[in-house]
Design a protein around this motif. Structure first.
Motif, PDB file in Angstrom:
ATOM      1  N   LYS A  29       0.825  -1.197   0.000  1.00  0.00           N
ATOM      2  CA  LYS A  29       0.000   0.000   0.000  1.00  0.00           C
ATOM      3  C   LYS A  29       0.863   1.252   0.000  1.00  0.00           C
ATOM      4  O   LYS A  29       1.966   1.272   0.518  1.00  0.00           O
ATOM      5  N   ILE A  30       0.297   2.290  -0.575  1.00  0.00           N
ATOM      6  CA  ILE A  30       1.002   3.563  -0.627  1.00  0.00           C
ATOM      7  C   ILE A  30       0.845   4.246   0.713  1.00  0.00           C
ATOM      8  O   ILE A  30      -0.265   4.407   1.218  1.00  0.00           O
ATOM      9  N   LYS A  31       1.955   4.666   1.260  1.00  0.00           N
ATOM     10  CA  LYS A  31       1.914   5.372   2.528  1.00  0.00           C
ATOM     11  C   LYS A  31       2.218   6.843   2.272  1.00  0.00           C
ATOM     12  O   LYS A  31       3.252   7.183   1.716  1.00  0.00           O
ATOM     13  N   ALA A 180      -2.543  29.659 -14.855  1.00  0.00           N
ATOM     14  CA  ALA A 180      -3.091  28.317 -14.691  1.00  0.00           C
ATOM     15  C   ALA A 180      -2.495  27.702 -13.442  1.00  0.00           C
ATOM     16  O   ALA A 180      -1.377  28.034 -13.041  1.00  0.00           O
ATOM     17  N   SER A 181      -3.242  26.793 -12.843  1.00  0.00           N
ATOM     18  CA  SER A 181      -2.741  26.071 -11.680  1.00  0.00           C
ATOM     19  C   SER A 181      -3.440  24.724 -11.626  1.00  0.00           C
ATOM     20  O   SER A 181      -4.467  24.502 -12.277  1.00  0.00           O
ATOM     21  N   THR A 182      -2.864  23.826 -10.845  1.00  0.00           N
ATOM     22  CA  THR A 182      -3.316  22.451 -10.765  1.00  0.00           C
ATOM     23  C   THR A 182      -3.585  22.116  -9.312  1.00  0.00           C
ATOM     24  O   THR A 182      -2.888  22.606  -8.415  1.00  0.00           O
ATOM     25  N   ILE A 183      -4.587  21.285  -9.084  1.00  0.00           N
ATOM     26  CA  ILE A 183      -4.887  20.834  -7.730  1.00  0.00           C
ATOM     27  C   ILE A 183      -5.131  19.335  -7.784  1.00  0.00           C
ATOM     28  O   ILE A 183      -5.719  18.815  -8.739  1.00  0.00           O
ATOM     29  N   GLY A 184      -4.635  18.634  -6.785  1.00  0.00           N
ATOM     30  CA  GLY A 184      -4.876  17.207  -6.670  1.00  0.00           C
ATOM     31  C   GLY A 184      -5.834  16.939  -5.524  1.00  0.00           C
ATOM     32  O   GLY A 184      -5.737  17.561  -4.462  1.00  0.00           O
ATOM     33  N   ILE A 185      -6.760  16.016  -5.754  1.00  0.00           N
ATOM     34  CA  ILE A 185      -7.798  15.722  -4.762  1.00  0.00           C
ATOM     35  C   ILE A 185      -7.655  14.265  -4.355  1.00  0.00           C
ATOM     36  O   ILE A 185      -7.558  13.381  -5.211  1.00  0.00           O
ATOM     37  N   THR A 204      -4.560   7.383  -8.118  1.00  0.00           N
ATOM     38  CA  THR A 204      -4.707   5.990  -7.702  1.00  0.00           C
ATOM     39  C   THR A 204      -5.932   5.860  -6.823  1.00  0.00           C
ATOM     40  O   THR A 204      -6.174   6.693  -5.948  1.00  0.00           O
ATOM     41  N   GLN A 205      -6.695   4.817  -7.057  1.00  0.00           N
ATOM     42  CA  GLN A 205      -7.891   4.572  -6.263  1.00  0.00           C
ATOM     43  C   GLN A 205      -7.626   3.392  -5.328  1.00  0.00           C
ATOM     44  O   GLN A 205      -7.111   2.365  -5.762  1.00  0.00           O
ATOM     45  N   PRO A 206      -7.972   3.520  -4.053  1.00  0.00           N
ATOM     46  CA  PRO A 206      -7.787   2.361  -3.161  1.00  0.00           C
ATOM     47  C   PRO A 206      -8.686   1.209  -3.578  1.00  0.00           C
ATOM     48  O   PRO A 206      -9.756   1.391  -4.160  1.00  0.00           O
ATOM     49  N   PHE A 212     -14.520   6.572  -4.132  1.00  0.00           N
ATOM     50  CA  PHE A 212     -13.494   7.358  -3.466  1.00  0.00           C
ATOM     51  C   PHE A 212     -13.153   8.572  -4.324  1.00  0.00           C
ATOM     52  O   PHE A 212     -12.985   8.449  -5.535  1.00  0.00           O
ATOM     53  N   ASN A 213     -13.066   9.740  -3.680  1.00  0.00           N
ATOM     54  CA  ASN A 213     -12.729  10.965  -4.401  1.00  0.00           C
ATOM     55  C   ASN A 213     -11.245  10.985  -4.720  1.00  0.00           C
ATOM     56  O   ASN A 213     -10.416  10.984  -3.810  1.00  0.00           O
ATOM     57  N   HIS A 214     -10.918  10.997  -6.010  1.00  0.00           N
ATOM     58  CA  HIS A 214      -9.512  11.118  -6.391  1.00  0.00           C
ATOM     59  C   HIS A 214      -9.453  11.726  -7.782  1.00  0.00           C
ATOM     60  O   HIS A 214     -10.327  11.482  -8.613  1.00  0.00           O
ATOM     61  N   GLY A 215      -8.421  12.516  -8.034  1.00  0.00           N
ATOM     62  CA  GLY A 215      -8.274  13.114  -9.352  1.00  0.00           C
ATOM     63  C   GLY A 215      -7.440  14.374  -9.311  1.00  0.00           C
ATOM     64  O   GLY A 215      -6.955  14.796  -8.263  1.00  0.00           O
ATOM     65  N   ILE A 216      -7.272  14.950 -10.501  1.00  0.00           N
ATOM     66  CA  ILE A 216      -6.462  16.159 -10.676  1.00  0.00           C
ATOM     67  C   ILE A 216      -7.252  17.115 -11.547  1.00  0.00           C
ATOM     68  O   ILE A 216      -7.809  16.711 -12.576  1.00  0.00           O
ATOM     69  N   ILE A 217      -7.301  18.378 -11.150  1.00  0.00           N
ATOM     70  CA  ILE A 217      -7.975  19.413 -11.933  1.00  0.00           C
ATOM     71  C   ILE A 217      -6.960  20.489 -12.268  1.00  0.00           C
ATOM     72  O   ILE A 217      -6.243  20.962 -11.389  1.00  0.00           O
TER      73      ILE A 217
END
Lengths: 273, 198
Positions: A29-31, A180-185, A204-206, A212-217
């Motif tokens: 698992k990713i820590k 421009a800017s980027t955010i990771g969720i 990455t999704q668990p 599960f909320n995950h992504g990049i905008i």
């Protein structure tokens, strides 16, 4: 893989070494500790920005940007005629090319544009088109070339800012500067300006959680006029998180805009003296 | 440091002033919702007139100049056939272009008189340098040129020996080496010191 006649042919297949470096690790698992980031930033803090114009002498306008360890060079060339077009267009065009240097990513990139780079080229073009006065050069095309020298996350946002500064440096008429800017969720955490490691985590999704909320905008906007020119989203994010992330990005874009303005003012003062 | 007091520097998208009867948006600016904004990164110039003041923005780099109808351009003839000849526009006025534009010079626009008896190969040859005037654009990708004036036409032409020929009248040029005469639509170029006297 077909043989490329124009280049020195190496091995057909090569695999980077780092895939094997985690074989002996016990935990799969990713820590990641979301309270403290690896580079000691808080979750809503941007990395340091360095911006400079006039670095490519052959180009009419150029800009170099560093966003932490992300390094992007952008060149803008003279408006040129569209030779294979027969009709009259009252609007000009912008041609954008986005390219990662082969040495810029952890995995080596090939010399041709792959699907991701073509997609980023279209995103870069859509982000710049609302800001440029296309009616001022009808029937002509402005070429914008963005080259990522080091990809440490948020390369697309850095390229958009570098291209906007390069267009202003080239003297192309514009309605405003694009930032421009980027955010990771990741679940309830919003990581502003993610690094490449954080981008991988946010994509990455668990295994044991389905919604599960995950992504990049990535959001590009004309901060001086409160106009959004491009939104790019990867992942699975619910609506409330998108709205909240968009508001954060709009605020950050407004804060970045003075950096671009100061860089251009410095260029003008240097040329005027 | 005193010089910098009068300098107003602006960047694209920067709001300059209110747009009303006194302040008028000039080149390099645009109006939006009652305000004047800048289009370019450069210096602001205020042009005072009787009751109005025009706000202009001058860019730092030389502007990419596009030929406008009525401009005198310097072009090089590339292709000649019976109905038209194709040119490559090199200069606009005194400004050398970084990228050449394409122009077309039709048979009917070579001279103002006796249009039906024009023979293109007796007016232009490939490689000649000509002065021409830009006409209003009808095709999208090519500029229409005209040499139907006395001061327009061929200014530099080379003979078969590669020597620059000397104009002897408005239809002929002569090679100073072989004394051979060739037909051209010769431009009546006024020397620059004469222009200075006028």
């Amino acid at each position: 893989m077909p043989i490329d006649q124009r280049r020195i042919n190496g091995p057909d297949v090569s695999i980077p070494y780092y895939i094997y470096s985690n074989l002996n690790k016990k935990s799969d698992k990713i820590k990641h500790d979301f309270n403290i980031r690896n580079d000691k930033r808080s979750n809503n803090e941007m990395r340091k920005i360095f911006l400079k114009t006039g670095i490519v002498s052959q180009a009419k306008g150029s800009a170099y940007i560093e966003l932490g360890n992300t390094k992007v060079v952008c060149s803008v060339f003279d408006p040129r005629e569209l030779s294979n077009r027969n009709g009259y267009c009252s609007q000009g065009e912008i041609y954008c090319e986005f390219k990662f240097a082969p040495f810029s990513c952890q995995k080596r990139k090939i010399h041709q544009q792959d699907a991701e780079e073509k997609q980023y080229s279209l995103i870069l073009q859509r982000a710049l088109e609302p800001a440029v006065c296309l009616h001022e050069f009808p029937n002509f095309q402005v070429d914008v070339y963005a080259m990522v020298l080091d990809n440490a996350g948020s390369s697309l946002a850095a390229a958009i800012m570098a291209a906007s500064t390069a267009l202003a440096n080239a003297g192309v008429p514009m309605f405003g500067l694009v930032t421009a800017s980027t955010i990771g969720i990741y679940d309830n955490h919003y990581l502003m300006d993610p690094t490449d490691t954080e981008e991988v985590i946010c994509n990455t999704q668990p295994d044991n959680q389905d919604d599960f909320n995950h992504g990049i905008i990535t959001l590009a906007s004309l901060a001086q006029h409160n106009q959004v020119s491009e939104v790019f989203l990867i992942g699975s994010i619910d609506t409330n998180s998108i709205i909240q992330a968009t508001e954060i990005l709009t605020t950050v874009n407004k804060d970045i805009c003075p950096v671009l303005q100061q860089c251009l003012v410095k260029t003008i003062m240097k040329l005027h003296n | 440091m005193d010089k910098n007091k009068d300098i107003i520097v602006c960047v694209p998208g920067q709001r300059l002033c209110i747009s009303d009867k006194v302040n008028i948006a000039g080149p390099g600016t645009y109006e939006q919702q009652g305000y004047i904004y800048s289009k370019l990164a450069g210096l602001v110039k205020l042009v005072e007139k009787e009751n109005t003041r025009t706000v202009e923005v001058h860019g730092i780099t030389e502007q990419s100049i596009v030929p406008a109808p009525g401009d005198i351009v310097t072009a090089m003839v590339t292709i000649v056939n019976q109905r038209f000849c194709k040119c490559s526009i090199k200069c606009i006025g005194d400004i050398v272009l970084t990228r050449p534009y394409r122009g077309i010079l039709r048979k009917e626009d070579v001279r103002a008189i006796d249009k039906d008896n024009i023979q293109m190969y007796k007016c232009f040859r490939p490689g000649d340098i000509i002065l021409a005037r830009v006409m209003p654009m009808t095709e999208g990708h090519t500029y229409q040129l005209s040499t139907a004036e006395n001061e327009l036409g061929v200014v530099i032409a080379h003979s078969e020996e590669g020597v620059a020929m000397i104009p002897i009248n408005w239809t002929q040029m002569q090679c100073p080496k072989t004394l051979r005469k060739e037909f051209r639509k010769v431009a009546k170029v006024i020397p620059e010191h004469v222009i200075a006297d006028q």
